[in-house]
Design a protein around this motif. Structure first.
Motif, PDB file in Angstrom:
ATOM      1  N   CYS B 138     -80.495  70.927  -3.103  1.00  0.00           N
ATOM      2  CA  CYS B 138     -79.794  70.716  -1.825  1.00  0.00           C
ATOM      3  C   CYS B 138     -79.371  72.043  -1.211  1.00  0.00           C
ATOM      4  O   CYS B 138     -79.487  72.246   0.011  1.00  0.00           O
ATOM      5  CB  CYS B 138     -78.581  69.824  -2.038  1.00  0.00           C
ATOM      6  N   LEU B 139     -78.894  72.942  -2.072  1.00  0.00           N
ATOM      7  CA  LEU B 139     -78.462  74.237  -1.561  1.00  0.00           C
ATOM      8  C   LEU B 139     -79.629  74.991  -0.952  1.00  0.00           C
ATOM      9  O   LEU B 139     -79.509  75.596   0.126  1.00  0.00           O
ATOM     10  CB  LEU B 139     -77.842  75.050  -2.704  1.00  0.00           C
ATOM     11  N   SER B 140     -80.777  74.949  -1.624  1.00  0.00           N
ATOM     12  CA  SER B 140     -81.908  75.704  -1.089  1.00  0.00           C
ATOM     13  C   SER B 140     -82.370  75.129   0.242  1.00  0.00           C
ATOM     14  O   SER B 140     -82.756  75.872   1.145  1.00  0.00           O
ATOM     15  CB  SER B 140     -83.052  75.744  -2.090  1.00  0.00           C
ATOM     16  N   LEU B 141     -82.302  73.818   0.399  1.00  0.00           N
ATOM     17  CA  LEU B 141     -82.675  73.229   1.688  1.00  0.00           C
ATOM     18  C   LEU B 141     -81.730  73.692   2.782  1.00  0.00           C
ATOM     19  O   LEU B 141     -82.156  74.078   3.884  1.00  0.00           O
ATOM     20  CB  LEU B 141     -82.659  71.704   1.598  1.00  0.00           C
ATOM     21  N   ASN B 142     -80.429  73.680   2.478  1.00  0.00           N
ATOM     22  CA  ASN B 142     -79.455  74.118   3.477  1.00  0.00           C
ATOM     23  C   ASN B 142     -79.654  75.575   3.847  1.00  0.00           C
ATOM     24  O   ASN B 142     -79.640  75.954   5.018  1.00  0.00           O
ATOM     25  CB  ASN B 142     -78.033  73.954   2.913  1.00  0.00           C
ATOM     26  N   VAL B 143     -79.814  76.399   2.799  1.00  0.00           N
ATOM     27  CA  VAL B 143     -79.946  77.833   3.047  1.00  0.00           C
ATOM     28  C   VAL B 143     -81.208  78.124   3.860  1.00  0.00           C
ATOM     29  O   VAL B 143     -81.211  78.993   4.731  1.00  0.00           O
ATOM     30  CB  VAL B 143     -79.961  78.599   1.706  1.00  0.00           C
ATOM     31  N   ALA B 144     -82.271  77.366   3.577  1.00  0.00           N
ATOM     32  CA  ALA B 144     -83.499  77.579   4.350  1.00  0.00           C
ATOM     33  C   ALA B 144     -83.244  77.354   5.831  1.00  0.00           C
ATOM     34  O   ALA B 144     -83.687  78.129   6.683  1.00  0.00           O
ATOM     35  CB  ALA B 144     -84.591  76.632   3.850  1.00  0.00           C
ATOM     36  N   ASN B 145     -82.517  76.299   6.143  1.00  0.00           N
ATOM     37  CA  ASN B 145     -82.210  76.040   7.551  1.00  0.00           C
ATOM     38  C   ASN B 145     -81.350  77.140   8.158  1.00  0.00           C
ATOM     39  O   ASN B 145     -81.583  77.595   9.273  1.00  0.00           O
ATOM     40  CB  ASN B 145     -81.482  74.704   7.701  1.00  0.00           C
ATOM     41  N   ILE B 146     -80.361  77.570   7.381  1.00  0.00           N
ATOM     42  CA  ILE B 146     -79.473  78.614   7.904  1.00  0.00           C
ATOM     43  C   ILE B 146     -80.269  79.873   8.212  1.00  0.00           C
ATOM     44  O   ILE B 146     -80.153  80.461   9.292  1.00  0.00           O
ATOM     45  CB  ILE B 146     -78.346  78.933   6.895  1.00  0.00           C
ATOM     46  N   ILE B 147     -81.087  80.273   7.244  1.00  0.00           N
ATOM     47  CA  ILE B 147     -81.868  81.496   7.455  1.00  0.00           C
ATOM     48  C   ILE B 147     -82.806  81.331   8.644  1.00  0.00           C
ATOM     49  O   ILE B 147     -82.917  82.210   9.507  1.00  0.00           O
ATOM     50  CB  ILE B 147     -82.678  81.832   6.187  1.00  0.00           C
ATOM     51  N   GLY B 148     -83.480  80.192   8.704  1.00  0.00           N
ATOM     52  CA  GLY B 148     -84.416  79.968   9.798  1.00  0.00           C
ATOM     53  C   GLY B 148     -83.748  80.067  11.150  1.00  0.00           C
ATOM     54  O   GLY B 148     -84.216  80.756  12.062  1.00  0.00           O
ATOM     55  N   PHE B 149     -82.615  79.386  11.289  1.00  0.00           N
ATOM     56  CA  PHE B 149     -81.974  79.383  12.597  1.00  0.00           C
ATOM     57  C   PHE B 149     -81.334  80.716  12.931  1.00  0.00           C
ATOM     58  O   PHE B 149     -81.315  81.139  14.092  1.00  0.00           O
ATOM     59  CB  PHE B 149     -80.951  78.256  12.683  1.00  0.00           C
ATOM     60  N   THR B 150     -80.811  81.409  11.919  1.00  0.00           N
ATOM     61  CA  THR B 150     -80.226  82.714  12.208  1.00  0.00           C
ATOM     62  C   THR B 150     -81.293  83.682  12.686  1.00  0.00           C
ATOM     63  O   THR B 150     -81.112  84.409  13.667  1.00  0.00           O
ATOM     64  CB  THR B 150     -79.543  83.285  10.956  1.00  0.00           C
ATOM     65  N   LYS B 151     -82.434  83.648  11.983  1.00  0.00           N
ATOM     66  CA  LYS B 151     -83.524  84.524  12.412  1.00  0.00           C
ATOM     67  C   LYS B 151     -83.966  84.172  13.831  1.00  0.00           C
ATOM     68  O   LYS B 151     -84.284  85.047  14.635  1.00  0.00           O
ATOM     69  CB  LYS B 151     -84.717  84.347  11.486  1.00  0.00           C
ATOM     70  N   CYS B 152     -83.979  82.881  14.099  1.00  0.00           N
ATOM     71  CA  CYS B 152     -84.399  82.423  15.415  1.00  0.00           C
ATOM     72  C   CYS B 152     -83.439  82.926  16.478  1.00  0.00           C
ATOM     73  O   CYS B 152     -83.852  83.379  17.545  1.00  0.00           O
ATOM     74  CB  CYS B 152     -84.434  80.903  15.395  1.00  0.00           C
TER      75      CYS B 152
END
Lengths: 281, 183
Positions: B138-152
């Motif tokens: 669950c943590l990795s899924l959340n972190v993936a979204n955070i990283i993706g959107f921050t980069k975006c």
């Protein structure tokens, strides 16, 4: 992102794509500051997409109009044009007004469309990987549109089947199966990368997950019939099928002299899963 | 009624906000409360991870687009390389985005990741490897979204700056040109 892979389901959508293409060609010729129309001029038709981008890419120069137009047609947007293409801010007023002028759709409809699109992608990926088809010799093309939903479902399903078949320690069986498969996929991918192979991490994870489908089928059969001989036969057959499915992708990714080094661990993992299936009672 | 008070902005997309929070909250709640009701680890694992995966999908495909106008994905180009693509609204539309929506979006993203991190620490302390697996996923899924959107978001800012300097340059150029033609 090849447009060629998109197969429109309806013949008439082709003409819309051409229409949009013409519009875009005119638009592009007038300079970098133009903006593509945000709203597809015709109702969105389902087709098997290759890329999921509804908008002009922000990192690429104006890309081939056909692929973005095809993608535009396919991807439903909840408030469809409320997200006009980002890059070319040098904007025509037209696109912005189209953008916010249209009534927003209800959330359910476009979500359903996105779900359908993702589901069709899973099915098409499955067909490409597991069943014989002409694209198998070119691995890069076949799993271009990787996704991790399919592998996720297959791994969880296998874990559940194994757990159901087990008479004791169900939780441990599930946890072990899931961890083995997930970690195994990651390690196998790292193995290929460390052997100097050219493979994309997520694409390989996706592939290894999809290749579990035959083993899933085998596990279900073994769950239903408890005969040991039958189990062994079924597991051997599905094991061979899984390995056959994974073979072209893995072997194409590495140096030919190292093919065996890359393939052997994959085979080993599937054998161990096979043993797990047989041994569960 | 106080006439000097500015009108309070409401959520522009209440349904989306609801869904954005719903799956995250459901995953966390199910994980925390399930120990009281279910004995079986399998059910806890499958349901929690399923909810987390649904949340990942919703945030990436739906609420990201609607609430903050950002989108990210990965593609494999013709050369066989993987390319991360970021998409964002143009600057005016971004500025027009509802502040409450984007506040909710970012904060729930961060809070959910922090909550999973804390739960992970708990299960680590208790030496429960199974639950650590769930939390890890669950943590990795959340972190993936955070990283993706921050980069975006960073990419969007960069695009805007590039565009701004480009327009300034072109405007300057056209002014100079018109000055020369007038002379």
């Amino acid at each position: 992102m090849s447009h060629n892979d998109t197969i429109p389901l309806y013949q008439s959508s082709q003409s819309d794509i051409d229409e949009i293409e013409n519009m875009m060609n005119d638009g592009f010729q007038s300079g970098p500051g133009t903006v593509l129309p945000a709203r597809p001029p015709s109702p969105i038709r389902p087709s098997i997409p290759v890329s999921s981008s509804p908008f002009v890419q922000s990192n690429l120069p104006p890309l081939p109009p056909s692929s973005s137009s095809a993608a535009q047609k396919v991807t439903p947007v909840p408030a469809p044009p409320s997200l006009p293409p980002a890059v070319n801010f040098g904007s025509s007023e037209g696109s912005k007004t189209i953008g916010f002028g249209s009534p927003p759709n209800t959330l359910t409809e476009p979500v359903w469309d996105t779900v359908k699109r993702d589901l069709s992608r899973i099915v098409s990926n499955l067909k490409l990987v597991v069943f014989p088809n002409p694209n198998r010799e070119d691995p890069g093309k076949a799993l271009r549109d990787w996704d991790l939903w399919g592998p996720f479902f297959f791994i969880v399903f296998l874990g559940l089947t194994l757990s159901w078949s087990a008479s004791v320690k169900k939780s441990e069986v599930f946890a072990v199966a899931f961890a083995l498969l997930a970690a195994g996929a990651v390690i196998l991918t790292l193995n290929v990368l460390l052997l100097g192979g050219h493979i994309i991490f997520f694409q390989s994870l996706s592939l290894l997950g999809y290749c579990l489908f035959p083993l899933d089928v085998g596990a279900v059969i073994c769950m239903l019939k408890d005969n040991v001989i039958l189990k062994m036969i079924v597991v051997t057959v599905t094991l061979a099928w899984s390995s056959w499915a994974a073979y072209p992708f893995m072997s194409a990714a590495v140096n030919p002299r190292r093919k065996a080094l890359a393939l052997y661990p994959v085979f080993l993992m599937y054998v161990s899963v096979g043993f797990l299936i047989i041994a569960i009672d | 009624m106080d006439p000097s008070q500015p009108p309070v902005e409401n959520y522009a997309n209440p349904n989306t906000c609801l869904f954005h929070v719903l799956f995250k909250g459901a995953a966390l709640a199910f994980y925390i409360l399930s120990a009281l009701f279910f004995n079986s680890f399998v059910i806890i694992f499958v349901v929690t991870v399923l909810l987390a995966a649904l949340d990942f999908w919703v945030v990436k495909n739906v609420s990201g687009r609607i609430l903050v106008g950002l989108r990210w994905w990965n593609e494999i180009n013709d050369l066989g390389e993987s390319v991360w693509k970021f998409e964002s609204l143009d600057q005016e539309s971004l500025a027009r985005m509802n502040k409450k929506d984007s506040w909710l979006f970012w904060w729930t993203l961060y809070l959910a990741a922090a909550a999973w991190l804390i739960l992970g620490v708990f299960s680590l302390i208790r030496f429960q490897a199974d639950y650590l697996l769930v939390v890890g996923v669950c943590l990795s899924l959340n972190v993936a979204n955070i990283i993706g959107f921050t980069k975006c978001k960073k990419d969007a800012k960069k695009q805007f700056q590039q565009f701004a300097s480009q327009t300034i340059a072109s405007r300057f150029q056209s002014t100079v040109q018109s000055a020369f033609t007038l002379v």
